[in-house]
Design a protein around this motif. Structure first.
Motif, PDB file in Angstrom:
ATOM      1  N   VAL A  11       0.832  -1.204   0.000  1.00  0.00           N
ATOM      2  CA  VAL A  11       0.000   0.000   0.000  1.00  0.00           C
ATOM      3  C   VAL A  11       0.870   1.259   0.000  1.00  0.00           C
ATOM      4  O   VAL A  11       1.941   1.294   0.597  1.00  0.00           O
ATOM      5  CB  VAL A  11      -0.964   0.031   1.209  1.00  0.00           C
ATOM      6  CG1 VAL A  11      -1.971  -1.092   1.119  1.00  0.00           C
ATOM      7  CG2 VAL A  11      -0.222  -0.019   2.519  1.00  0.00           C
ATOM      8  N   PRO A  13      -0.065   4.783   1.139  1.00  0.00           N
ATOM      9  CA  PRO A  13      -1.145   5.548   1.767  1.00  0.00           C
ATOM     10  C   PRO A  13      -1.248   6.999   1.310  1.00  0.00           C
ATOM     11  O   PRO A  13      -2.356   7.544   1.256  1.00  0.00           O
ATOM     12  CB  PRO A  13      -0.831   5.459   3.263  1.00  0.00           C
ATOM     13  CG  PRO A  13       0.596   5.084   3.359  1.00  0.00           C
ATOM     14  CD  PRO A  13       0.924   4.314   2.119  1.00  0.00           C
ATOM     15  N   ASP A  14      -0.152   7.631   0.966  1.00  0.00           N
ATOM     16  CA  ASP A  14      -0.207   9.038   0.575  1.00  0.00           C
ATOM     17  C   ASP A  14      -0.883   9.261  -0.771  1.00  0.00           C
ATOM     18  O   ASP A  14      -1.360  10.357  -1.052  1.00  0.00           O
ATOM     19  CB  ASP A  14       1.193   9.652   0.554  1.00  0.00           C
ATOM     20  CG  ASP A  14       1.772   9.810   1.950  1.00  0.00           C
ATOM     21  OD1 ASP A  14       1.018   9.658   2.936  1.00  0.00           O
ATOM     22  OD2 ASP A  14       2.979  10.086   2.058  1.00  0.00           O
ATOM     23  N   GLY A  16      -3.117   6.738  -1.980  1.00  0.00           N
ATOM     24  CA  GLY A  16      -4.321   5.921  -1.958  1.00  0.00           C
ATOM     25  C   GLY A  16      -4.284   4.725  -2.889  1.00  0.00           C
ATOM     26  O   GLY A  16      -5.302   4.353  -3.458  1.00  0.00           O
ATOM     27  N   ALA A  17      -3.119   4.108  -3.048  1.00  0.00           N
ATOM     28  CA  ALA A  17      -2.997   2.954  -3.942  1.00  0.00           C
ATOM     29  C   ALA A  17      -2.657   1.700  -3.149  1.00  0.00           C
ATOM     30  O   ALA A  17      -1.946   1.760  -2.148  1.00  0.00           O
ATOM     31  CB  ALA A  17      -1.910   3.207  -4.985  1.00  0.00           C
ATOM     32  N   ARG A  41       5.722  10.857  -1.273  1.00  0.00           N
ATOM     33  CA  ARG A  41       4.541  10.155  -1.775  1.00  0.00           C
ATOM     34  C   ARG A  41       4.825   8.668  -1.989  1.00  0.00           C
ATOM     35  O   ARG A  41       3.903   7.876  -2.129  1.00  0.00           O
ATOM     36  CB  ARG A  41       4.067  10.765  -3.101  1.00  0.00           C
ATOM     37  CG  ARG A  41       3.632  12.210  -2.978  1.00  0.00           C
ATOM     38  CD  ARG A  41       3.391  12.814  -4.323  1.00  0.00           C
ATOM     39  NE  ARG A  41       4.639  12.817  -5.088  1.00  0.00           N
ATOM     40  CZ  ARG A  41       4.742  13.246  -6.338  1.00  0.00           C
ATOM     41  NH1 ARG A  41       3.686  13.704  -6.968  1.00  0.00           N
ATOM     42  NH2 ARG A  41       5.903  13.219  -6.961  1.00  0.00           N
ATOM     43  N   HIS A  44       5.531   3.510   1.565  1.00  0.00           N
ATOM     44  CA  HIS A  44       4.770   2.295   1.309  1.00  0.00           C
ATOM     45  C   HIS A  44       4.978   1.286   2.427  1.00  0.00           C
ATOM     46  O   HIS A  44       5.908   1.400   3.214  1.00  0.00           O
ATOM     47  CB  HIS A  44       5.160   1.685  -0.040  1.00  0.00           C
ATOM     48  CG  HIS A  44       6.593   1.276  -0.114  1.00  0.00           C
ATOM     49  ND1 HIS A  44       7.618   2.186  -0.245  1.00  0.00           N
ATOM     50  CD2 HIS A  44       7.180   0.054  -0.038  1.00  0.00           C
ATOM     51  CE1 HIS A  44       8.770   1.535  -0.270  1.00  0.00           C
ATOM     52  NE2 HIS A  44       8.531   0.239  -0.134  1.00  0.00           N
TER      53      HIS A  44
END
Length: 78
Positions: A11, A13-14, A16-17, A41, A44
């Motif tokens: 993931v 998170p910054d 949204g993936a 960004r 992960h």
């Protein structure tokens, strides 16, 4: 490098993936901005595997000494 039955996503998170492991696939990203600063960004994490097993391989490519080969800009998002 392996399929996982349940769980095991990577993931970001910054942004949204979430990427589910898939045999034969690869994920590659550049974690520095053109300025040479860290691109936050790319933060992960790996989610736990609930069913199955997850096999991965990491390859780190150092780009120090390459900072002057990329065009400089004033934007942090480049």
């Amino acid at each position: 490098m392996s399929d996982v039955e349940v769980g095991g996503s990577t993931v970001f998170p910054d942004i949204g993936a979430a990427l589910q492991p898939k045999i034969g696939s690869a994920v590659i990203w550049f974690n520095l901005l053109k300025s040479g600063e860290e691109d936050t960004r790319t933060l992960h994490a790996a989610c736990p595997v609930f069913l199955g097993s997850k096999w991965v391989a990491n390859k780190w490519i150092c780009c120090r000494g390459q900072e002057f080969r990329r065009r400089c800009t004033l934007s942090r998002s480049d």
